[in-house]
Design a protein around this motif. Structure first.
Motif, PDB file in Angstrom:
ATOM      1  N   ILE A  46       0.839  -1.199   0.000  1.00 43.93           N
ATOM      2  CA  ILE A  46       0.000   0.000   0.000  1.00 43.93           C
ATOM      3  C   ILE A  46       0.871   1.245   0.000  1.00 43.93           C
ATOM      4  O   ILE A  46       0.648   2.188  -0.773  1.00 43.93           O
ATOM      5  CB  ILE A  46      -0.962  -0.011   1.221  1.00 43.93           C
ATOM      6  N   ALA A  49       2.497   1.664  -3.465  1.00 40.68           N
ATOM      7  CA  ALA A  49       1.573   2.120  -4.503  1.00 40.68           C
ATOM      8  C   ALA A  49       1.376   3.628  -4.442  1.00 40.68           C
ATOM      9  O   ALA A  49       1.369   4.309  -5.472  1.00 40.68           O
ATOM     10  CB  ALA A  49       0.228   1.409  -4.360  1.00 40.68           C
ATOM     11  N   ARG A 126     -11.752  -0.106   4.340  1.00 39.20           N
ATOM     12  CA  ARG A 126     -12.304  -0.460   3.031  1.00 39.20           C
ATOM     13  C   ARG A 126     -12.019   0.627   1.995  1.00 39.20           C
ATOM     14  O   ARG A 126     -11.695   0.317   0.846  1.00 39.20           O
ATOM     15  CB  ARG A 126     -13.793  -0.716   3.147  1.00 39.20           C
ATOM     16  N   ILE A 129      -8.324   0.366   0.988  1.00 39.62           N
ATOM     17  CA  ILE A 129      -8.080  -0.750   0.078  1.00 39.62           C
ATOM     18  C   ILE A 129      -8.587  -0.410  -1.318  1.00 39.62           C
ATOM     19  O   ILE A 129      -7.904  -0.667  -2.322  1.00 39.62           O
ATOM     20  CB  ILE A 129      -8.723  -2.060   0.609  1.00 39.62           C
ATOM     21  N   ALA A 130      -9.765   0.210  -1.418  1.00 43.89           N
ATOM     22  CA  ALA A 130     -10.296   0.610  -2.725  1.00 43.89           C
ATOM     23  C   ALA A 130      -9.394   1.664  -3.374  1.00 43.89           C
ATOM     24  O   ALA A 130      -9.101   1.587  -4.570  1.00 43.89           O
ATOM     25  CB  ALA A 130     -11.720   1.141  -2.580  1.00 43.89           C
ATOM     26  N   THR A 132      -6.234   2.067  -2.813  1.00 41.78           N
ATOM     27  CA  THR A 132      -4.978   1.393  -3.172  1.00 41.78           C
ATOM     28  C   THR A 132      -5.127   0.643  -4.491  1.00 41.78           C
ATOM     29  O   THR A 132      -4.227   0.687  -5.332  1.00 41.78           O
ATOM     30  CB  THR A 132      -4.551   0.425  -2.059  1.00 41.78           C
ATOM     31  N   ILE A 133      -6.241  -0.029  -4.676  1.00 40.12           N
ATOM     32  CA  ILE A 133      -6.469  -0.733  -5.939  1.00 40.12           C
ATOM     33  C   ILE A 133      -6.489   0.261  -7.096  1.00 40.12           C
ATOM     34  O   ILE A 133      -5.866   0.025  -8.142  1.00 40.12           O
ATOM     35  CB  ILE A 133      -7.769  -1.562  -5.867  1.00 40.12           C
ATOM     36  N   LEU A 134      -7.158   1.387  -6.900  1.00 41.66           N
ATOM     37  CA  LEU A 134      -7.168   2.422  -7.940  1.00 41.66           C
ATOM     38  C   LEU A 134      -5.775   2.994  -8.181  1.00 41.66           C
ATOM     39  O   LEU A 134      -5.390   3.247  -9.327  1.00 41.66           O
ATOM     40  CB  LEU A 134      -8.144   3.536  -7.567  1.00 41.66           C
ATOM     41  N   VAL A 136      -2.901   1.448  -7.745  1.00 44.86           N
ATOM     42  CA  VAL A 136      -2.108   0.443  -8.453  1.00 44.86           C
ATOM     43  C   VAL A 136      -2.473   0.431  -9.936  1.00 44.86           C
ATOM     44  O   VAL A 136      -1.593   0.395 -10.805  1.00 44.86           O
ATOM     45  CB  VAL A 136      -2.304  -0.960  -7.818  1.00 44.86           C
ATOM     46  N   ILE A 137      -3.755   0.480 -10.243  1.00 43.01           N
ATOM     47  CA  ILE A 137      -4.188   0.513 -11.637  1.00 43.01           C
ATOM     48  C   ILE A 137      -3.654   1.758 -12.330  1.00 43.01           C
ATOM     49  O   ILE A 137      -3.141   1.680 -13.458  1.00 43.01           O
ATOM     50  CB  ILE A 137      -5.727   0.433 -11.729  1.00 43.01           C
TER      51      ILE A 137
END
Length: 159
Positions: A46, A49, A126, A129-130, A132-134, A136-137
């Protein structure tokens, strides 16, 4: 002589930090009952990223000459140098910091506080995490654009 109220403490326990809550929820949500090694590695990812994001954005605005020089200097993979050192530092730092003792301290904090505090931090987890996913993308997409740009510049300048 002034006396203090018995219900007030001089040494209130320190509230857990942002990543302490994330560590707790990562450990808590792990199906096998939680393991600190999984949790601190995810926290390191995290951090990495969000560390990459400014670099990925800055690379998009670098001039072609500078970009070609950096690309040739690093053998075509500057993101590898940008990845290895910070990730190693983050893993070592988080391995030292996040252990079962930290989990139990945050768990004790949640037991002292109300259910709304626990719910608020779970929502933050939450959202983190959301995000972090964005991130990374977005990092992957921006570094892919960078790589494509470098290859195009390299082909243009090579004989």
């Amino acid at each position: 002589m002034k006396t203090t109220a018995p219900h007030k403490r001089d040494n209130q326990p320190k509230a857990p930090g942002f990543f302490d809550h994330i560590f707790y929820w990562l450990w808590h949500c792990t199906p096998s009952g939680g393991m600190p090694d999984r949790s601190f590695v995810i926290i390191s990812l995290i951090r990495l990223a969000f560390l990459f994001l400014p670099f990925a954005l800055a690379v998009q605005f670098i001039s072609d000459d500078t970009l070609l020089h950096v690309y040739l200097l690093t053998g075509g993979h500057p993101e590898a140098y940008l990845t290895i050192l910070p990730f190693a530092f983050f893993v070592l730092w988080d391995m030292y910091r996040y252990k079962e003792k930290k989990y139990l301290a945050v768990q004790a904090y949640y037991e002292r506080s109300g259910g709304m505090e626990r719910l608020r931090h779970r929502r933050r987890f939450r959202l983190c995490i959301a995000a972090t996913i964005l991130a990374v993308i977005l990092d992957v997409w921006l570094f892919t654009l960078y790589q494509d740009r470098c290859i195009a510049i390299f082909r243009e300048f090579s004989p």
